[in-house]
Design a protein around this motif. Structure first.
Motif, PDB file in Angstrom:
ATOM      1  N   MET A  52       9.490  -3.153  -2.966  1.00 29.33           N
ATOM      2  CA  MET A  52      10.769  -2.884  -2.282  1.00 29.33           C
ATOM      3  C   MET A  52      10.898  -1.384  -2.045  1.00 29.33           C
ATOM      4  O   MET A  52      10.767  -0.589  -2.969  1.00 29.33           O
ATOM      5  N   THR A  53      11.156  -1.030  -0.840  1.00 28.25           N
ATOM      6  CA  THR A  53      10.926   0.350  -0.450  1.00 28.25           C
ATOM      7  C   THR A  53      11.993   0.889   0.481  1.00 28.25           C
ATOM      8  O   THR A  53      12.403   0.202   1.406  1.00 28.25           O
ATOM      9  N   THR A  54      12.405   2.089   0.239  1.00 27.12           N
ATOM     10  CA  THR A  54      13.149   2.823   1.240  1.00 27.12           C
ATOM     11  C   THR A  54      12.176   3.805   1.876  1.00 27.12           C
ATOM     12  O   THR A  54      11.487   4.531   1.156  1.00 27.12           O
ATOM     13  N   ILE A  55      12.109   3.781   3.189  1.00 26.67           N
ATOM     14  CA  ILE A  55      11.255   4.760   3.866  1.00 26.67           C
ATOM     15  C   ILE A  55      12.176   5.766   4.543  1.00 26.67           C
ATOM     16  O   ILE A  55      13.068   5.383   5.289  1.00 26.67           O
ATOM     17  N   PRO A  89      13.970   1.301  -5.280  1.00 22.61           N
ATOM     18  CA  PRO A  89      15.417   1.078  -5.311  1.00 22.61           C
ATOM     19  C   PRO A  89      16.141   1.963  -6.330  1.00 22.61           C
ATOM     20  O   PRO A  89      17.280   2.340  -6.128  1.00 22.61           O
ATOM     21  N   PRO A  91      12.674  10.271   5.726  1.00 22.21           N
ATOM     22  CA  PRO A  91      12.030  11.580   5.820  1.00 22.21           C
ATOM     23  C   PRO A  91      12.062  12.285   4.460  1.00 22.21           C
ATOM     24  O   PRO A  91      13.034  12.161   3.716  1.00 22.21           O
ATOM     25  N   PHE A  92      11.002  12.981   4.171  1.00 24.17           N
ATOM     26  CA  PHE A  92      10.925  13.784   2.950  1.00 24.17           C
ATOM     27  C   PHE A  92      11.937  14.929   3.066  1.00 24.17           C
ATOM     28  O   PHE A  92      12.101  15.514   4.130  1.00 24.17           O
ATOM     29  N   LEU A 126       0.146  -1.863  -3.400  1.00 25.60           N
ATOM     30  CA  LEU A 126       1.283  -2.600  -2.855  1.00 25.60           C
ATOM     31  C   LEU A 126       1.319  -2.466  -1.334  1.00 25.60           C
ATOM     32  O   LEU A 126       2.238  -2.938  -0.681  1.00 25.60           O
ATOM     33  N   LYS A 181      11.506  15.944  -7.745  1.00 24.81           N
ATOM     34  CA  LYS A 181      11.261  14.699  -8.473  1.00 24.81           C
ATOM     35  C   LYS A 181       9.948  14.030  -8.107  1.00 24.81           C
ATOM     36  O   LYS A 181       9.773  12.845  -8.370  1.00 24.81           O
ATOM     37  N   PHE A 182       9.053  14.777  -7.496  1.00 25.68           N
ATOM     38  CA  PHE A 182       7.789  14.123  -7.161  1.00 25.68           C
ATOM     39  C   PHE A 182       6.721  14.253  -8.259  1.00 25.68           C
ATOM     40  O   PHE A 182       5.564  13.938  -8.040  1.00 25.68           O
ATOM     41  N   GLU A 210       1.851   3.897 -10.615  1.00 26.07           N
ATOM     42  CA  GLU A 210       2.598   2.663 -10.874  1.00 26.07           C
ATOM     43  C   GLU A 210       2.802   1.837  -9.610  1.00 26.07           C
ATOM     44  O   GLU A 210       3.149   0.671  -9.675  1.00 26.07           O
ATOM     45  N   TYR A 211       2.649   2.475  -8.458  1.00 26.57           N
ATOM     46  CA  TYR A 211       3.009   1.778  -7.220  1.00 26.57           C
ATOM     47  C   TYR A 211       1.816   1.569  -6.294  1.00 26.57           C
ATOM     48  O   TYR A 211       1.973   1.367  -5.100  1.00 26.57           O
ATOM     49  N   ARG A 212       0.631   1.596  -6.885  1.00 27.91           N
ATOM     50  CA  ARG A 212      -0.551   1.413  -6.050  1.00 27.91           C
ATOM     51  C   ARG A 212      -0.818  -0.066  -5.791  1.00 27.91           C
ATOM     52  O   ARG A 212      -0.305  -0.922  -6.479  1.00 27.91           O
ATOM     53  N   MET A 252       7.840   6.893  -4.842  1.00 29.04           N
ATOM     54  CA  MET A 252       6.641   6.078  -5.056  1.00 29.04           C
ATOM     55  C   MET A 252       5.435   6.718  -4.390  1.00 29.04           C
ATOM     56  O   MET A 252       4.310   6.524  -4.825  1.00 29.04           O
ATOM     57  N   ASN A 256       5.990  12.493 -10.891  1.00 28.32           N
ATOM     58  CA  ASN A 256       5.262  11.284 -11.254  1.00 28.32           C
ATOM     59  C   ASN A 256       4.186  10.905 -10.248  1.00 28.32           C
ATOM     60  O   ASN A 256       3.331  10.077 -10.523  1.00 28.32           O
TER      61      ASN A 256
END
Ligand SMILES: CC(C)(COP(=O)(O)OP(=O)(O)OC[C@H]1O[C@@H](n2cnc3c(N)ncnc32)[C@H](O)[C@@H]1OP(=O)(O)O)[C@@H](O)C(=O)NCCC(=O)NCCS
Lengths: 917, 173
Positions: B1-4, B49, B6-7, B84, B14-15, B80-82, B54, B17
């Motif tokens: 589950m993803t929000t896409i 979410p 702009p950076f 997907l 917080k990047f 953790e999100y690979r 991610m 991780n």
């Protein structure tokens, strides 16, 4: 920054002559650049470009005054050639005289009014100083003779910025209306060209809250032409603003059919459903979901539609989200089933992905604690595993790990014995995987089995905290080092190691791991709390000074760069980013950790730095910003331990501590000012300031003592309790010690001899008591290794005081017998008062030396790390050549730290002796 | 589950991780802000979410004439999100943007040892266009593959005819 103008390729004689100067400047050899410039100037002494480059080289060599003379003379000549202007711009920029760049180009434009490039430089010079009105003027002038879209929008943006910063609402309204009209005109003349122009238009409408107009624009053909294929998505926020829930519902549903994994579509979809539910309107339109049933039905359809290919998490998580939202005021069980069962179902489907547990986290808290704890084993056993299962494949290991982690996240916390047992089981799993070749990590990737070790470490940590005992922590350290040995890329293991070495007060060992994290640039800010901030309280002053300096250098560098980025944003017409970049620059400028680092560095330098004047840091930001990343360490405690206030509360403590330190630094800076050779009457102002400062410090200390009386709970993912807690609650009377010592300097400076004598005497009497109080504070109670961190922190507070009192004694000495007087070697006759001052200062000096000797004794007796490491290592049943580094790291870390402190104390002693008259 | 989305600058706080991964470089601040100011549409982040980052992609458009192309500067997904499909999604976005900008192709550099990434790019339709010798400095230096995929504008797929000889970093523009 490259100095060379980009398009001077005329191949002319001037360019050829200047080239070597540029080359030297580019590689940072400013001396050679200067020589080369002098050479050119010998042949053609008036060549402006060469003089400008000479000035730049001079600046970079630290010869600011000389450079300024050259620059001023050049500026008077009002140069207009690009090469000269650019070199001068860089000099001004590097010497923080940005306003002069504006003047430079104003003059240049006057002499060459038709030069587009010069006009554009003039515009950028206003951008750098944030003069929006002049920006607007320059942009319009530019557009007049070079009618290009970017220039026009530079003007529009300049107006928007004036509006944004205007406090007068009417004026703001007028400015925004003007900006809008300018774009409206462009639209009606069909002149819009770029996506960013459309975005700027939306920004203008947003600032006026014209949501209808935005929607109309987004739905216009022009918008789809400028920003193809994004109309539906772009309309979402405005449909929400306008409360058009039905339309929002339809739009989101359509988007979701094609994008079943998009959280940013589910959220507004749910928002719309829940609003429509409240409205409770009888609606015949069946395509709109206005009930929980319809919503659930829609999600089920999405799940079913994923027949082939990848199973997406989206629809499954959407069901959990629906449950969560419905549970706020009701029990959705009859509609969608039991919440816990839904979570377990999610786990069953996605347990083979490491994201399963992070995905579930936000929903576990919605299950009532009692139910959660009673049925926790369902999470563990839903795929047929239990805590003793021994999966054989990578996929199954990941599943097992997910089930274990989810189980621990919902189960009731274990007793320390229980935690130790589980930790041992998990360690066993890791060891088994290691032996069976199931640890498949390589240099760049870690593997699922590592997580047994990580989870075990967490449980050792719980047991350690519960028992206030270091033994489980050492077990965790040994295991984590082993994990890291086999999975050098596992940053979770590294983070835990840093944290746990610090927990045992061993900053040197923590540093050995920290270096492997390769923390740099912005991470120095977001992760400063993890390691850098812990070095000083762990008595590792020298390393602390290095890292604090790195942090400050990073922030300072960025401060200089940040205006340049604004000019890029104009250059590329990215107006949205412009606002963002400006906000970002302000945020970093106000960085709380940056401000703390500056003060820590200044104070710590008194203790451990080479002798140098105190660098008064720039003013405290009015509202310091919190830029810490506190989510970097993963936490496996159940939801009831989640501390939603943690970030705000700990930051509040850090800010209080920052203010205390700021008062100290300011007071010391005032002491230094008071030590100069002005006549006493001229010092009154500073004397008053010092008293105010000391007063503020005392009051703040007292207030903080009341505010921060409680001990904070230690959590594995949160920062250690703020230093302020130990500092203000210490039995050592730091408030009196600092305040009295600072007053002594003040009184001495304005010749209030009696008051000075009293203060001197008071400090000398306080110190021996303080020693005993310190001794009491750091006396070993319980496990000496467990309490190592606390005791070192107490010691560090005392050490910092020693650093400052030593420094201030030097200041007193300067006041009492200035170095200049000493040099003249003139015998002066001392008055009885002076003789007494000298005696008292000597006495205080000797007392400080006694205190240092006392500290040295404490260091000699400092407890060792005596854990039964051999026993622990035996449990890790290592048969290969692996040698656990833990024992050695703990031992040498302690020794290195003690030596560092001893050396510092030795230097202080020596200095104090030199002050004796 | 993803929000896409702009950076943004604040994402840099917080990047961790994602960036603590050894194959993901943390650049100087101005490197990111330059990309943000210049190619904001090429710099996208995927967020969970709960607001965790991610992964993200960072790219640009450059080159003249038939060399006008999209370039992937950084692509990374947190451990953790690979697996997907997130990297694939991000690459899709970058390709879309490049199509809209009428690029001829999309390219990227990858360490020859980065089997996972190379395999992924191949699955996404990229080919090894050439090898760049000692492109990554380190101990020892490492070669890079310059991988490419043609966009629809390159009708004859001229941009993806592999070179037979490796090149040196200074020959890469
Ligand atoms: C390379 C990386 C970005 C892939 O991210 P990702 O989100 O896991 O990739 P995706 O899930 O989108 O994978 C797409 C396809 O690539 C292939 N793939 C990706 N990771 C793979 C792996 N570990 N093993 C085998 N194939 C893999 C698969 O074919 C996959 O499709 P599938 O899952 O349907 O089989 C990620 O591993 C990463 O961040 N690595 C570190 C940074 C890095 O190396 N970046 C690239 C630098 S150029």
């Amino acid at each position: 920054m490259a100095v060379r103008p980009q398009h001077v390729h005329d191949g002319g004689i001037v360019e050829r002559r200047l080239r070597p100067i540029y080359d030297w400047l580019d590689i940072g050899n400013n001396k050679k650049a200067l020589q080369e410039a002098e050479k050119v100037l010998k042949k053609s002494p008036t060549l402006q470009a060469a003089r400008a480059l000479k000035a730049l080289a001079l600046f970079r060599l630290g010869k600011g005054l000389e450079a300024q003379v050259v620059l001023d003379a050049l500026a008077d000549e009002k140069p207009s050639d690009d090469t000269t202007l650019q070199a001068m711009t860089i000099s001004y920029r590097e010497s923080q005289q940005l306003h002069k760049v504006c003047m430079l180009y104003e003059n240049a434009v006057k002499s060459e009014p038709a030069n587009e490039e010069l006009h554009s430089h003039l515009f950028m010079s206003y951008v750098r100083v944030g003069d929006y009105r002049s920006q607007q003027r320059a942009a319009m002038a530019l557009y007049k003779f070079a009618p290009k879209n970017p220039y026009y929008f530079w003007a529009v943006m300049s107006i928007v910025l004036q509006a944004k910063t205007s406090e007068d609402n009417t004026k703001r309204g007028i400015l925004l209306a003007l900006a809008q009209r300018m774009v409206d005109n462009f639209i009606s003349e069909n002149k819009m060209e770029a996506e960013q122009e459309a975005r700027l238009y939306i920004m203008i409408l947003e600032l006026q809250e014209k949501w209808e107009d935005i929607l109309k624009f987004i739905e216009s053909p022009l918008y789809s032409q400028l920003v193809p294929g994004s109309t539906a998505q772009a309309s979402i926020p405005y449909l929400k603003k306008l409360g058009q829930w039905k339309r929002l519902n339809v739009v989101c549903k359509e988007l979701l059919w094609d994008n079943q994994d998009r959280w940013d579509y589910y959220v507004p979809y749910f928002d719309s459903v829940f609003y429509l539910m409240k409205e409770n309107e009888e609606d015949s339109d069946s395509s709109i979901d206005n009930t929980a049933e319809k919503c659930h039905e829609f999600i089920c359809q999405l799940v079913e539609s994923m027949s082939s290919g990848r199973t997406l998490r989206g629809p499954y998580l959407a069901r959990l989200e629906l449950w969560k939202r419905l549970a706020v005021d009701g029990d959705p069980t009859s509609l969608i089933g039991n919440g816990l069962a839904l979570c377990v179902q999610y786990l069953r489907v996605f347990a083979n992905k490491p994201c399963a547990v992070p995905d579930l986290r936000p929903y576990l808290g919605m299950i009532p604690q009692k139910e959660r704890e009673e049925k926790c084993r369902e999470f563990l056993t839903c795929l047929g595993f239990d805590e003793n299962s021994e999966p054989e494949s990578a996929d199954d290991i990941q599943r097992h790990i997910s089930c274990l982690a989810a189980w621990r996240l919902v189960a009731a916390p274990l007793s320390s014995t229980g935690a130790l047992e589980l930790a041992a089981t998990l360690r066993g799993h890791y060891m088994r995987c290691l032996q069976k070749g199931l640890v498949t990590s390589n240099i760049t990737e870690f593997c699922a089995a590592d997580h047994y070790g990580i989870l075990a470490a967490h449980h050792y940590f719980y047991a350690g905290v519960e028992q206030q005992s270091s033994a489980p922590i050492v077990e965790a350290l040994c295991l984590l080092e082993l994990v890291l040995h086999h999975s050098p890329a596992n940053f979770h293991a590294k983070l835990l190691l840093v944290k746990l070495y610090h927990l045992l007060g061993n900053a040197v060992a923590a540093d050995s791991i920290y270096q492997r994290l390769e923390v740099k640039h912005i991470q120095l800010v977001s992760l400063g709390w993890l390691h850098c901030a812990r070095l000083a309280p762990a008595c590792l002053a020298s390393r602390a000074l290095q890292l604090l300096a790195d942090t400050r250098a990073f922030l300072k560098h960025h401060g200089k760069d940040s205006v340049e980025h604004l000019t890029y944003a104009y250059k590329y017409g990215t107006f949205e980013k412009l606002v963002e970049l400006a906000g970002w620059a302000a945020r970093l400028e106000g960085c709380g950790w940056g401000a703390a680092a500056a003060r820590d560095q200044a104070l710590l330098a008194q203790l451990a730095g080479p002798p140098a004047l105190l660098h008064q840091p720039s003013r405290l930001p009015a509202l310091p910003t919190d830029n810490r990343d506190l989510n970097v360490i993963v936490n496996y405690e159940p939801p009831q331990f989640q501390d939603d206030n943690l970030k705000a509360r700990t930051f509040d403590q850090e800010v209080s501590y920052l203010r205390l330190k700021d008062a100290l630094v300011s007071a010391i800076a005032l002491c230094i000012e008071l030590a100069d050779s002005r006549p006493v009457e001229e010092k009154k102002g500073h004397y008053e300031q010092l008293n105010t400062c000391v007063e503020a410090f005392s009051t703040a200390m007292e207030k903080c003592r009341q505010l921060y009386a409680e001990r904070e709970r230690i959590s594995i993912s949160a920062p250690f309790p703020s230093r302020i807690i130990a500092f203000v609650n210490s039995p050592v009377p730091y408030r009196e010690l600092y305040a009295t010592m600072l007053r002594l300097v003040g009184e001495l400076a304005i010749n209030r001899t009696t008051a000075a004598h009293d203060a001197c005497d008071a400090v000398a009497r306080l110190l021996p008591k303080a020693q005993l109080q310190l001794q009491d504070e750091i006396a070993v109670k319980g496990d000496p290794v467990w309490s190592m961190r606390d005791r070192l922190e107490s010691l560090s507070n005392y050490l910092e005081f020693i650093g400052i009192i030593t420094f201030l004694l030097g200041v007193c000495n300067e006041l009492f017998s200035p170095a200049s007087a000493k040099k003249s070697k003139k015998k002066t006759n001392h008055s009885p008062d002076e003789i007494k001052t000298s005696e008292l200062l000597n006495k205080l000096n000797n007392t400080v030396q006694t205190s240092i000797a006392f500290l040295e004794n404490i260091l000699d007796e400092w407890p060792k790390y005596e854990a039964n490491i051999d026993e622990i290592l035996a449990k890790l049943s290592l048969d290969d050549k692996y040698q656990s580094p833990v024992e050695n790291k703990l031992k040498t870390g302690r020794d290195d730290m003690l030596n560092d402190v001893r050396n510092i104390l030795k230097r202080k002693s020596k200095y104090l002796k030199s002050l004796l008259q | 589950m993803t929000t896409i989305r702009p950076f943004t600058c604040e994402d840099m706080l917080k990047f961790n991780n994602v960036n603590l991964d050894p194959l993901t470089e943390t650049y100087g601040l101005s490197f990111y802000t330059q990309y943000l100011a210049h190619w904001p549409e090429y710099f996208q982040v995927v967020e969970s979410p709960s607001g965790e980052i991610m992964g993200y992609i960072m790219g640009k458009a450059e080159g003249h004439g038939e060399n006008w192309h999209g370039h992937v500067t950084a692509l990374t997904v947190g451990p953790e999100y690979r697996r997907l499909g997130l990297a694939a999604t991000l690459m899709n976005i970058l390709e879309d943007v490049s199509e809209k900008k009428k690029a001829y192709f999309v390219d990227l550099f990858v360490r020859v040892s980065n089997k996972v990434a190379i395999n992924m790019y191949k699955n996404l339709g990229y080919i090894v266009y050439r090898t760049v010798l000692e492109y990554y400095s380190g101990d020892p230096d490492e070669d890079a593959y310059d991988m490419r995929k043609a966009c629809s504008r390159d009708v004859n797929k001229k941009s993806v005819i592999p070179l037979t000889h490796p090149v040196r970093p200074e020959d890469v523009d």
